[in-house]
Design a protein around this motif. Structure first.
Motif, PDB file in Angstrom:
ATOM      1  N   HIS A  70      20.746  18.713  39.786  1.00 11.42           N
ATOM      2  CA  HIS A  70      20.529  18.443  39.339  1.00 11.42           C
ATOM      3  C   HIS A  70      19.165  19.955  38.993  1.00 11.42           C
ATOM      4  O   HIS A  70      19.537  20.344  40.006  1.00 11.42           O
ATOM      5  CB  HIS A  70      18.638  17.559  39.617  1.00 11.42           C
ATOM      6  CG  HIS A  70      19.052  15.977  39.949  1.00 11.42           C
ATOM      7  ND1 HIS A  70      20.142  15.224  38.710  1.00 11.42           N
ATOM      8  CD2 HIS A  70      19.179  15.473  41.301  1.00 11.42           C
ATOM      9  CE1 HIS A  70      20.171  14.421  39.260  1.00 11.42           C
ATOM     10  NE2 HIS A  70      20.064  14.182  40.861  1.00 11.42           N
ATOM     11  N   ARG A  71      18.809  20.157  38.463  1.00 11.80           N
ATOM     12  CA  ARG A  71      17.438  21.263  37.733  1.00 11.80           C
ATOM     13  C   ARG A  71      15.739  20.664  37.693  1.00 11.80           C
ATOM     14  O   ARG A  71      15.005  21.509  38.618  1.00 11.80           O
ATOM     15  CB  ARG A  71      17.384  21.534  36.388  1.00 11.80           C
ATOM     16  CG  ARG A  71      19.567  22.272  36.400  1.00 11.80           C
ATOM     17  CD  ARG A  71      18.982  22.763  34.469  1.00 11.80           C
ATOM     18  NE  ARG A  71      18.087  24.390  34.792  1.00 11.80           N
ATOM     19  CZ  ARG A  71      17.881  24.740  33.949  1.00 11.80           C
ATOM     20  NH1 ARG A  71      18.133  24.498  32.813  1.00 11.80           N
ATOM     21  NH2 ARG A  71      16.812  25.665  33.862  1.00 11.80           N
TER      22      ARG A  71
ATOM     23  N   LEU B 189      15.167  24.486  38.505  1.00 11.29           N
ATOM     24  CA  LEU B 189      16.409  25.356  39.575  1.00 11.29           C
ATOM     25  C   LEU B 189      17.159  26.060  38.235  1.00 11.29           C
ATOM     26  O   LEU B 189      17.267  25.458  37.463  1.00 11.29           O
ATOM     27  CB  LEU B 189      16.800  24.419  40.350  1.00 11.29           C
ATOM     28  CG  LEU B 189      16.529  23.782  41.269  1.00 11.29           C
ATOM     29  CD1 LEU B 189      16.686  22.692  41.929  1.00 11.29           C
ATOM     30  CD2 LEU B 189      15.343  24.937  42.133  1.00 11.29           C
ATOM     31  N   PRO B 190      17.591  27.406  38.711  1.00 10.28           N
ATOM     32  CA  PRO B 190      18.875  27.642  37.881  1.00 10.28           C
ATOM     33  C   PRO B 190      20.161  27.071  36.998  1.00 10.28           C
ATOM     34  O   PRO B 190      20.142  25.550  37.477  1.00 10.28           O
ATOM     35  CB  PRO B 190      19.496  29.054  38.409  1.00 10.28           C
ATOM     36  CG  PRO B 190      18.695  29.119  39.816  1.00 10.28           C
ATOM     37  CD  PRO B 190      17.818  27.370  40.323  1.00 10.28           C
ATOM     38  N   ARG B 191      20.420  27.042  36.284  1.00  5.02           N
ATOM     39  CA  ARG B 191      21.189  26.533  35.096  1.00  5.02           C
ATOM     40  C   ARG B 191      22.777  25.651  35.835  1.00  5.02           C
ATOM     41  O   ARG B 191      23.059  25.126  36.168  1.00  5.02           O
ATOM     42  CB  ARG B 191      21.832  27.165  33.974  1.00  5.02           C
ATOM     43  CG  ARG B 191      23.096  26.029  33.539  1.00  5.02           C
ATOM     44  CD  ARG B 191      23.189  26.992  32.217  1.00  5.02           C
ATOM     45  NE  ARG B 191      24.127  28.302  32.653  1.00  5.02           N
ATOM     46  CZ  ARG B 191      25.490  28.376  32.994  1.00  5.02           C
ATOM     47  NH1 ARG B 191      25.820  27.082  32.651  1.00  5.02           N
ATOM     48  NH2 ARG B 191      25.567  29.836  33.477  1.00  5.02           N
ATOM     49  N   LYS B 192      23.408  26.488  36.953  1.00  6.95           N
ATOM     50  CA  LYS B 192      23.707  26.389  37.720  1.00  6.95           C
ATOM     51  C   LYS B 192      23.461  25.251  39.692  1.00  6.95           C
ATOM     52  O   LYS B 192      24.593  25.518  40.216  1.00  6.95           O
ATOM     53  CB  LYS B 192      24.415  27.860  37.986  1.00  6.95           C
ATOM     54  CG  LYS B 192      25.282  28.670  37.003  1.00  6.95           C
ATOM     55  CD  LYS B 192      26.324  29.194  37.209  1.00  6.95           C
ATOM     56  CE  LYS B 192      27.352  29.394  38.495  1.00  6.95           C
ATOM     57  NZ  LYS B 192      28.271  30.208  37.954  1.00  6.95           N
ATOM     58  N   ASN B 193      22.833  25.348  39.542  1.00  6.77           N
ATOM     59  CA  ASN B 193      21.865  24.329  40.623  1.00  6.77           C
ATOM     60  C   ASN B 193      23.082  22.829  40.214  1.00  6.77           C
ATOM     61  O   ASN B 193      23.240  22.521  39.526  1.00  6.77           O
ATOM     62  CB  ASN B 193      20.269  23.887  40.559  1.00  6.77           C
ATOM     63  CG  ASN B 193      20.337  23.713  41.569  1.00  6.77           C
ATOM     64  OD1 ASN B 193      20.794  23.929  43.079  1.00  6.77           O
ATOM     65  ND2 ASN B 193      20.098  22.449  41.396  1.00  6.77           N
ATOM     66  N   ARG B 194      23.842  22.505  41.743  1.00 13.40           N
ATOM     67  CA  ARG B 194      23.730  21.891  41.965  1.00 13.40           C
ATOM     68  C   ARG B 194      23.331  19.940  41.461  1.00 13.40           C
ATOM     69  O   ARG B 194      22.310  20.142  42.111  1.00 13.40           O
ATOM     70  CB  ARG B 194      24.776  21.116  43.778  1.00 13.40           C
ATOM     71  CG  ARG B 194      25.260  19.911  43.475  1.00 13.40           C
ATOM     72  CD  ARG B 194      25.883  20.158  45.228  1.00 13.40           C
ATOM     73  NE  ARG B 194      26.604  18.946  45.888  1.00 13.40           N
ATOM     74  CZ  ARG B 194      25.712  17.677  46.312  1.00 13.40           C
ATOM     75  NH1 ARG B 194      24.852  18.192  46.630  1.00 13.40           N
ATOM     76  NH2 ARG B 194      26.583  17.182  47.227  1.00 13.40           N
TER      77      ARG B 194
ATOM     78  N   GLY C   5      13.155  22.680  46.196  1.00  9.55           N
ATOM     79  CA  GLY C   5      13.924  23.508  46.086  1.00  9.55           C
ATOM     80  C   GLY C   5      14.200  22.934  47.936  1.00  9.55           C
ATOM     81  O   GLY C   5      15.535  22.906  48.322  1.00  9.55           O
TER      82      GLY C   5
END
Length: 350
Positions: free
Chosen positions: A241-242, A234-239, A246
């Motif tokens: 975990h990455r 997931l994108p770096r700024k995801n809440r 999704g």
């Protein structure tokens, strides 16, 4: 006009107003459903679950050996349509040690309401004492049979791990091998001639032929969805975990479906690799031609007959792998393959 909806929704101009339409998916599902359920194998050795029908002379349709490791060879390219046909090329090979198998009994099968059923067994007189580590009792009671009642003949064989220095276990593995070719009468005769004796890899196949390799893959334990299914980060700024998915799926149906990637077991699955070419087979008198300096990693040195298979096969070193007559062969076998060089350099690293 910009979309007022987040995600992959788009607005399309229609004569009666704005209509929401879903975007076309951009990738297929992550991870094939053909390998479900991804659970641990029941046994450490693979099971041969089907047997192809063959024609020609009577012979055994499978063999087993211990995976040693990999090396590379130089051979003359046998493929007629290849751009390097007739030239010396490099090829990766897997070394498999194939000590003889001992025939301990014969099983006679007949077709019943639930498929093939055992109607009689015939045991050898002298059974290796190590076999009793696997089975507690041998029933030598033999039922009288008639050839017309027999639909299939198989050999019960056991391995001889005490001959292999790379495998610490002395407990033999027991499994069935089907006898194919010719008629039922010739198969029964073939089985009785080999009862109580050893069979070698040369009784099964030869260089240039194809085999199907059946084995249990290397176990990797409980892993997340990224390693297990190849899900994108997931994108770096995801809440939070990455390394997560999704979504767990739609609102309805209101349960999580089995197609949703989730964490779980990776590896230690039974797999069948079709159409592996046999590059070379040699006896224990020529093991110096393949043993590498310092021994193979996590295995040691080869002391018995060995076979070279093109490419890689499932499982770690020391694992018992089974080879069966090909069930989906599309290319013809070749008479012989000329191997000019086999690497014996150390695999231990710097």
């Amino acid at each position: 006009m910009a979309s007022r909806y987040a995600g992959s929704y788009f607005l399309h101009r229609m004569c009666n107003g704005w209509v929401i339409k879903m975007a076309t998916p951009h990738h297929s599902r992550r991870g094939s459903m053909a390998y479900y359920p991804r659970v641990r194998a029941k046994r450490i050795q693979g099971d041969i679950r089907s047997w192809p029908e063959i024609e020609g002379q009577t012979k055994v349709q499978a063999f087993a050996g211990y995976k040693v490791g990999m090396t590379h060879i130089q051979m003359v390219d046998y493929r007629k349509n290849s751009v390097t046909a007739g030239q010396v090329i490099m090829a990766p090979v897997t070394v498999v040690e194939v000590p003889p198998l001992t025939v301990m009994s014969i099983r006679y099968y007949a077709r019943g309401d639930n498929g093939l059923e055992v109607i009689s067994e015939e045991w050898a007189e002298n059974i290796d004492k190590d076999v009793l580590r696997r089975i507690n009792k041998i029933n030598r009671h033999k039922k009288g049979i008639e050839v017309k009642d027999v639909d299939d003949v198989r050999l019960m064989v056991h391995t001889n791990p005490q001959l292999v220095s790379g495998v610490p276990s002395k407990t033999p593995e027991i499994f069935e091998i089907r006898i194919g070719g010719s008629t039922i009468e010739n198969r029964i005769k073939y089985a009785k001639e080999r009862l109580g004796s050893n069979i070698s890899f040369s009784d099964f196949s030869k260089p240039g032929n194809f085999v199907d390799v059946i084995a249990v893959t290397k176990g990797k334990g409980f892993q997340g969805v990224v390693k297990r299914f190849g899900v994108k980060l997931l994108p770096r700024k995801n809440r939070k975990h990455r390394r997560m998915i999704g979504t767990l799926g739609p609102w309805h149906p209101d349960w999580v479906r089995n197609t949703v990637p989730q964490a779980g077991q990776v590896g230690f699955h039974q797999r069948t690799i079709h159409n592996i070419r046999i590059i070379k087979f040699d006896t224990k008198d020529h093991v110096d031609d393949i043993n590498v300096k310092g021994g193979f990693l996590n295995y040691g040195i080869v002391r018995n007959d060995y076979v070279l298979l093109f490419g890689s096969v499932p499982g770690p070193a020391k694992r018992l792998i089974k080879m069966r007559d090909p069930a989906r062969q599309t290319r013809p076998a070749v008479e012989s393959i000329e191997v000019t060089y086999a690497s014996r350099e150390s695999k231990q690293g710097d």
